[in-house]
Design an enzyme around this catalytic site. Structure first.
Site, mmCIF file in Angstrom:
data_model
loop_
_atom_site.group_PDB
_atom_site.id
_atom_site.type_symbol
_atom_site.label_atom_id
_atom_site.label_comp_id
_atom_site.label_asym_id
_atom_site.label_seq_id
_atom_site.Cartn_x
_atom_site.Cartn_y
_atom_site.Cartn_z
ATOM 1 N N THR A 1 -5.807 -4.113 -3.348
ATOM 2 C CA THR A 1 -4.508 -4.745 -3.310
ATOM 3 C C THR A 1 -3.537 -3.389 -3.455
ATOM 4 O O THR A 1 -2.327 -3.594 -3.042
ATOM 5 C CB THR A 1 -4.162 -5.342 -4.616
ATOM 6 O OG1 THR A 1 -4.793 -4.845 -5.679
ATOM 7 C CG2 THR A 1 -5.104 -6.743 -4.537
ATOM 8 N N THR A 2 -3.767 -2.389 -4.133
ATOM 9 C CA THR A 2 -3.107 -1.227 -3.980
ATOM 10 C C THR A 2 -2.959 -0.514 -2.731
ATOM 11 O O THR A 2 -1.943 -0.270 -2.219
ATOM 12 C CB THR A 2 -3.565 -0.112 -5.271
ATOM 13 O OG1 THR A 2 -3.635 -0.873 -6.486
ATOM 14 C CG2 THR A 2 -2.647 1.025 -5.428
ATOM 15 N N ASP B 15 -12.251 -8.409 -10.028
ATOM 16 C CA ASP B 15 -12.075 -7.658 -8.788
ATOM 17 C C ASP B 15 -13.742 -7.255 -8.351
ATOM 18 O O ASP B 15 -13.949 -7.509 -7.014
ATOM 19 C CB ASP B 15 -11.525 -6.350 -8.584
ATOM 20 C CG ASP B 15 -10.000 -6.532 -8.885
ATOM 21 O OD1 ASP B 15 -9.476 -7.401 -8.661
ATOM 22 O OD2 ASP B 15 -9.050 -5.285 -8.765
ATOM 23 N N ASP C 34 -3.920 -2.186 -11.186
ATOM 24 C CA ASP C 34 -4.030 -3.099 -10.348
ATOM 25 C C ASP C 34 -2.858 -3.452 -9.349
ATOM 26 O O ASP C 34 -1.975 -3.867 -10.162
ATOM 27 C CB ASP C 34 -4.682 -4.678 -10.789
ATOM 28 C CG ASP C 34 -5.001 -5.378 -9.978
ATOM 29 O OD1 ASP C 34 -5.851 -5.213 -8.928
ATOM 30 O OD2 ASP C 34 -4.636 -6.676 -10.041
#
Length: 570
Positions: free
Chosen positions: A136-137, A434, A103
């Protein structure tokens, strides 16, 4: 003559000794070492303090390139974690705790980045996590790719402000393209399949991908249990993700109620309570203590017995007040000693002690009870109500948890996660967070785009076409933005073990020739590039937020042209 000599000596003693040239020079050198006087162009004096020259200062193009290098280094770390076949990172904290995660927000949070530009990317990832919960990545990889393209333009002599403006124009075109290729799907409490498919896409890149179907269903059911579909609002505070080490990930279960990691205060209290009326207390089960300092002298047996009797009476009164209110279960924020515990057991009042403040509030919300700070305020109207309260034991260990089900306000749910060790447990909880966020976003806005890099390729083609119609130098920045968007499908192909450039060019040409915007990288080797057939969806607002945040951060980094740092940290 001796008298004249004495007068001279006396006068010399009265006058201060004049400073020699050597002393004056030495003192001047010391003062100069501390500070020196200088004049600006208007003749105004200013003092240059010592150590000012030891600061490191980077200006102009050199500063921009140093900033871009720092940001690209951070983005490169996360690049290999993108997609369903992305690799995990192991991070060790200073006190030896291990975290294994893919994550993006968690990795950057734990990395302790010292460079100030690197910290901007950590903030970028955190913003995406807080706002959307997923992607988020991807947002950091996109920002790194944009800066890579910006460096090429800077080398060509293009001004950073013009590059930033070109990126803004390209982001606007990309937003319009996303709106045009997005699809809306209708779901209801009876038909949750579209929501489940989108959550499965999120979970496919996580540690739980082998049982992603069950996990996605738990997340969707949890969100639908607390969702207000009329207002299109979801309060995620009502969904609690609780973990217990032991068992396997498949043993994870959804509880329509509250799970607290406590047990009943006495081992012989009943383990299953039907139609529970719960007294939620924040006052301790013990005699009151005077606020002032005090000393009690007990010099006879009678006085001691009277003290013990008074203490017993306090406990008896407290328990009687609980029974009078009609309560058949006590949940207390504080502990109580063995005497109080024994009296509660004797009076058939099961009790749970040391329940945390957050859990107390959640229990009160779920059971429609009131938190009571004093025994005298306890009444039947303030009791919480639940269908069943039971103590559940796990495996051969003595560990147990309390499950409160069929609450009066059934809008509180708990996902009880099981895992072989603490690291798997923590990563599973992050993965479920998530998926819960994605389900919440779909309840708020049910528009989706297709994943696998198909949306980025469609936007890249649209931005490239729009750049040809722009007359100024911004067209170069727009083309660079289009090239930067290709970084996402390239990284997906690379992480899946495919030939990256070959896979990207093949899909791009297919999208152009067929006009099918659903075509993306076949990461799962399913035999088709159509993401609709593979059920790979992403939320529209998540994808829009990614592009908007990445563009804004890149524009901010490009505007920095002067970096002053202490030399020790340069």
């Amino acid at each position: 003559r001796p008298e004249r000599q004495r007068d001279r000596d006396r006068r010399g003693a009265q006058q201060p000794k004049q400073e020699g040239t050597r002393e004056r020079v030495a003192r001047g050198v010391d003062e100069q070492a501390i500070m020196s006087l200088a004049f600006d162009e208007y003749g105004r004096p200013f003092i240059v303090i010592k150590d000012a020259e030891s600061k490191k200062r980077v200006k102009g193009l050199e500063a921009q390139k140093a900033n871009i290098l720092a940001a690209r280094t951070v983005a490169r770390i996360l690049r290999s974690s993108l997609g369903p076949k992305g690799m995990d990172k192991m991070l060790q904290s200073p006190d030896g705790d291990l975290t294994i995660s893919n994550d993006g927000a968690t990795i950057l949070e734990q990395m302790e980045v010292e460079n100030q530009i690197g910290k901007l990317l950590v903030e970028l990832s955190r913003s995406q996590d807080h706002e959307i919960g997923d992607g988020t990545t991807g947002v950091v990889v996109l920002a790194g790719s944009l800066l890579e393209q910006a460096e090429v333009l800077l080398d060509r002599g293009m001004h950073p402000i013009r590059i930033g403006e070109g990126f803004e124009m390209a982001a606007k075109v990309a937003h319009e393209t996303l709106d045009s290729i997005s699809e809306k799907f209708d779901f209801s409490k009876e038909n949750l399949e579209p929501l489940v498919n989108t959550c499965m896409t999120t979970l496919s890149s996580k540690i739980v991908n082998r049982c992603k179907r069950e996990m996605a269903e738990y997340c969707v059911k949890a969100v639908m249990a607390v969702a207000d579909l009329e207002r299109k609002d979801v309060n995620l505070d009502l969904i609690k993700v609780e973990g217990k080490v032991g068992g396997s990930i498949e043993d994870t279960q959804l509880v329509y109620g509250i799970v607290i990691d406590k047990d009943l205060s006495h081992p012989q209290m009943p383990k299953n309570i039907k139609d529970a009326k719960i007294a939620i207390l924040t006052c301790p089960f013990e005699p009151p203590k005077p606020k002032t300092k005090h000393k009690v002298d007990i010099d006879t047996v009678e006085k001691y017995e009277k003290l013990a009797e008074t203490e017993q009476k306090y406990f008896a009164d407290m328990i009687q007040q609980c029974k009078d209110s009609g309560a058949n279960l006590i949940i207390c924020q504080w502990g109580f000693d063995d005497e109080a515990n024994h009296m509660l057991y004797k009076n058939d009042l099961p009790a749970i002690r040391w329940v945390g403040g957050v859990e107390i509030e959640l229990i009160a919300m779920a059971t429609s009870g009131r938190i009571v700070p004093r025994f005298v305020e306890l009444s039947e109207g303030k009791l919480g109500k639940a269908g069943t309260v039971r103590e559940v034991s796990f495996g051969t260990t003595k560990e147990s948890m309390i499950v409160i089900e069929d609450c009066a306000n059934s809008k509180a749910v708990t996902i009880l996660v099981r895992g072989g060790n603490r690291m798997i447990l923590e990563e599973t909880k992050r993965s479920l967070h998530d998926a819960l966020c994605v389900a919440r976003n779909l309840v708020k806005d049910n528009s989706i785009v297709y994943g696998g890099g198909s949306a980025e390729i469609a936007c890249s083609l649209a931005v490239e076409a729009a750049a040809d119609k722009i007359k100024g130098v911004e067209q170069y920045a727009m083309r660079a933005f289009a090239d930067a968007l290709d970084a996402i499908p390239l990284a997906l192909a690379e992480n899946s073990g495919l030939a990256p450039i070959e896979s990207l060019t093949k899909v791009k040409s297919q999208q152009v020739s067929e006009g099918n915007r659903r075509l993306g990288i076949d990461c799962k080797d399913a035999g088709t590039n159509d993401m609709k057939d593979q059920n790979v969806f992403e939320t529209l607002i998540g994808k829009k937020q990614q592009m908007m945040l990445a563009t804004q951060v890149v524009k901010m980094i490009l505007k920095i042209d002067d970096v002053i740092t202490p030399s020790g940290y340069a």
